[in-house]
Motif scaffolding. Sequence first.
Motif, PDB file in Angstrom:
ATOM      1  N   THR A 275     -80.529  13.101  24.554  1.00 21.07           N
ATOM      2  CA  THR A 275     -79.971  13.267  25.899  1.00 21.07           C
ATOM      3  C   THR A 275     -78.526  13.720  25.832  1.00 21.07           C
ATOM      4  O   THR A 275     -78.112  14.664  26.511  1.00 21.07           O
ATOM      5  CB  THR A 275     -80.067  11.950  26.683  1.00 21.07           C
ATOM      6  OG1 THR A 275     -81.447  11.571  26.809  1.00 21.07           O
ATOM      7  CG2 THR A 275     -79.460  12.102  28.080  1.00 21.07           C
ATOM      8  N   ASP A 276     -77.720  13.049  24.992  1.00 17.46           N
ATOM      9  CA  ASP A 276     -76.311  13.427  24.835  1.00 17.46           C
ATOM     10  C   ASP A 276     -76.192  14.861  24.315  1.00 17.46           C
ATOM     11  O   ASP A 276     -75.354  15.638  24.759  1.00 17.46           O
ATOM     12  CB  ASP A 276     -75.600  12.476  23.875  1.00 17.46           C
ATOM     13  CG  ASP A 276     -75.502  11.057  24.409  1.00 17.46           C
ATOM     14  OD1 ASP A 276     -75.517  10.905  25.635  1.00 17.46           O
ATOM     15  OD2 ASP A 276     -75.417  10.121  23.597  1.00 17.46           O
ATOM     16  N   ALA A 277     -77.045  15.212  23.349  1.00 22.26           N
ATOM     17  CA  ALA A 277     -76.976  16.536  22.744  1.00 22.26           C
ATOM     18  C   ALA A 277     -77.339  17.635  23.728  1.00 22.26           C
ATOM     19  O   ALA A 277     -76.669  18.669  23.793  1.00 22.26           O
ATOM     20  CB  ALA A 277     -77.897  16.599  21.525  1.00 22.26           C
ATOM     21  N   HIS A 278     -78.391  17.435  24.503  1.00 19.91           N
ATOM     22  CA  HIS A 278     -78.786  18.522  25.402  1.00 19.91           C
ATOM     23  C   HIS A 278     -77.814  18.662  26.567  1.00 19.91           C
ATOM     24  O   HIS A 278     -77.550  19.769  27.045  1.00 19.91           O
ATOM     25  CB  HIS A 278     -80.257  18.371  25.858  1.00 19.91           C
ATOM     26  CG  HIS A 278     -80.483  17.718  27.165  1.00 19.91           C
ATOM     27  ND1 HIS A 278     -81.039  16.465  27.290  1.00 19.91           N
ATOM     28  CD2 HIS A 278     -80.285  18.162  28.441  1.00 19.91           C
ATOM     29  CE1 HIS A 278     -81.154  16.160  28.561  1.00 19.91           C
ATOM     30  NE2 HIS A 278     -80.701  17.155  29.288  1.00 19.91           N
ATOM     31  N   ILE A 279     -77.197  17.559  27.006  1.00 20.29           N
ATOM     32  CA  ILE A 279     -76.157  17.652  28.036  1.00 20.29           C
ATOM     33  C   ILE A 279     -74.957  18.423  27.493  1.00 20.29           C
ATOM     34  O   ILE A 279     -74.338  19.238  28.198  1.00 20.29           O
ATOM     35  CB  ILE A 279     -75.747  16.255  28.521  1.00 20.29           C
ATOM     36  CG1 ILE A 279     -76.884  15.641  29.349  1.00 20.29           C
ATOM     37  CG2 ILE A 279     -74.457  16.311  29.354  1.00 20.29           C
ATOM     38  CD1 ILE A 279     -76.635  14.211  29.765  1.00 20.29           C
ATOM     39  N   ALA A 280     -74.625  18.190  26.229  1.00 21.45           N
ATOM     40  CA  ALA A 280     -73.506  18.905  25.610  1.00 21.45           C
ATOM     41  C   ALA A 280     -73.786  20.403  25.536  1.00 21.45           C
ATOM     42  O   ALA A 280     -72.893  21.224  25.764  1.00 21.45           O
ATOM     43  CB  ALA A 280     -73.239  18.349  24.216  1.00 21.45           C
ATOM     44  N   LEU A 281     -75.030  20.773  25.212  1.00 14.90           N
ATOM     45  CA  LEU A 281     -75.387  22.194  25.161  1.00 14.90           C
ATOM     46  C   LEU A 281     -75.262  22.839  26.533  1.00 14.90           C
ATOM     47  O   LEU A 281     -74.794  23.972  26.666  1.00 14.90           O
ATOM     48  CB  LEU A 281     -76.816  22.358  24.632  1.00 14.90           C
ATOM     49  CG  LEU A 281     -77.016  22.091  23.143  1.00 14.90           C
ATOM     50  CD1 LEU A 281     -78.502  22.077  22.805  1.00 14.90           C
ATOM     51  CD2 LEU A 281     -76.294  23.141  22.298  1.00 14.90           C
ATOM     52  N   VAL A 282     -75.676  22.125  27.555  1.00 15.93           N
ATOM     53  CA  VAL A 282     -75.575  22.646  28.920  1.00 15.93           C
ATOM     54  C   VAL A 282     -74.113  22.849  29.304  1.00 15.93           C
ATOM     55  O   VAL A 282     -73.721  23.890  29.841  1.00 15.93           O
ATOM     56  CB  VAL A 282     -76.263  21.682  29.918  1.00 15.93           C
ATOM     57  CG1 VAL A 282     -75.958  22.098  31.359  1.00 15.93           C
ATOM     58  CG2 VAL A 282     -77.773  21.668  29.685  1.00 15.93           C
TER      59      VAL A 282
ATOM     60  N   ALA B 107     -71.305  22.916  27.283  1.00 15.30           N
ATOM     61  CA  ALA B 107     -70.464  23.727  26.395  1.00 15.30           C
ATOM     62  C   ALA B 107     -70.885  25.188  26.342  1.00 15.30           C
ATOM     63  O   ALA B 107     -70.045  26.078  26.274  1.00 15.30           O
ATOM     64  CB  ALA B 107     -70.478  23.132  24.985  1.00 15.30           C
ATOM     65  N   LEU B 108     -72.200  25.448  26.383  1.00  7.87           N
ATOM     66  CA  LEU B 108     -72.692  26.813  26.197  1.00  7.87           C
ATOM     67  C   LEU B 108     -73.380  27.376  27.431  1.00  7.87           C
ATOM     68  O   LEU B 108     -73.976  28.455  27.388  1.00  7.87           O
ATOM     69  CB  LEU B 108     -73.653  26.861  24.993  1.00  7.87           C
ATOM     70  CG  LEU B 108     -73.026  26.438  23.658  1.00  7.87           C
ATOM     71  CD1 LEU B 108     -74.054  26.530  22.544  1.00  7.87           C
ATOM     72  CD2 LEU B 108     -71.824  27.286  23.318  1.00  7.87           C
ATOM     73  N   LEU B 109     -73.318  26.616  28.524  1.00  8.13           N
ATOM     74  CA  LEU B 109     -73.831  27.077  29.823  1.00  8.13           C
ATOM     75  C   LEU B 109     -75.325  27.404  29.793  1.00  8.13           C
ATOM     76  O   LEU B 109     -75.788  28.302  30.488  1.00  8.13           O
ATOM     77  CB  LEU B 109     -73.034  28.301  30.304  1.00  8.13           C
ATOM     78  CG  LEU B 109     -71.516  28.100  30.410  1.00  8.13           C
ATOM     79  CD1 LEU B 109     -70.847  29.381  30.889  1.00  8.13           C
ATOM     80  CD2 LEU B 109     -71.185  26.932  31.320  1.00  8.13           C
ATOM     81  N   LEU B 110     -76.076  26.682  28.978  1.00 10.05           N
ATOM     82  CA  LEU B 110     -77.528  26.818  29.014  1.00 10.05           C
ATOM     83  C   LEU B 110     -78.063  26.014  30.182  1.00 10.05           C
ATOM     84  O   LEU B 110     -77.429  25.061  30.642  1.00 10.05           O
ATOM     85  CB  LEU B 110     -78.136  26.272  27.716  1.00 10.05           C
ATOM     86  CG  LEU B 110     -77.722  26.927  26.399  1.00 10.05           C
ATOM     87  CD1 LEU B 110     -78.439  26.223  25.255  1.00 10.05           C
ATOM     88  CD2 LEU B 110     -78.055  28.404  26.389  1.00 10.05           C
TER      89      LEU B 110
END
Length: 291
Positions: A225-232, A234-237
């Motif tokens: 959960t933390d990782a996918h929120i970070a991807l959203v 930081a990288l606007l996915l």
Amino acid sequence: MELFETLDFEEQDLPLLTAVRAHGVAGRAWSINTDVGNLRSRLLTLQGYRCAYCQVPIDRDEVGHRELDHILPKSASSECTQAKGKSNAFGDRQHTFGYGQFTFEPYNLILTCKACNAFKKSFDPMRDRQGYVVSDDYPDGRQLLWFYPYSQRYSDHIERGDDWIYSKVTDEGDAVIRTCKLDKVAVLTIRFQGRALALASNAGNLRLALMALGTQVAMGNCSKTDAHIALVDALLLDEDQAIYYLNIVTNYLENGNFSDLEKIERLMAAALERAHVSPQVAADVIATVTH
């Protein structure tokens, strides 16, 4: 990276422990001198580069990434009254007379992350603060209302779930959880998502961010959960993209083989050529190497 459980100094550490204690015998004020610095580095290794209280990885031996905590606080807290300093009520334990005699006692020192040390502050874990007679003999761990890492196992006192949810096993574990705010969802969210976001932002591109975060998830250092929120963030996915990519990478890291690695490389090549790659496009790219 395995969780930190307990600390056990070895025979080779005895000269270092003696050198650190000598600063207390000489009556010196607390400072990070060469001996204390060497002890700090040794603790980092013995603790497996993890905070003793929250288990968050400590990446580097640098200020801001780790702190030396005095389990029994070395100094009196401000505005400590006789009543509060001798009270065993949990809410009064930030008030203490301090234990200056243990300032340079290695068995009173533990390595923590900056956040846990900041929340612990001057918390006094002596179990019976009314009847304890101050002496130069360091108390047995059983005399502390606190997980004591030099004689106790972390998992005997605190249970940490896969999604970094902390549960008490004992009163000693509960004291650590409450004091370091490991029971506060909002605080943990800021702490762990901030770490994941820093990893993703510093990576600079999708390939590096995915591998960095996927590795952290596979090692149990942060949740999916933390990782996918970070991807959203930081990288606007979008969320579907982040979840899809992360699942591919973590599956490879946990169970993968060379064919899985080839799939990831094809996906990354496609991702780097496009501003955004949808899950369906990613699936099509991967399908080209499945047969």
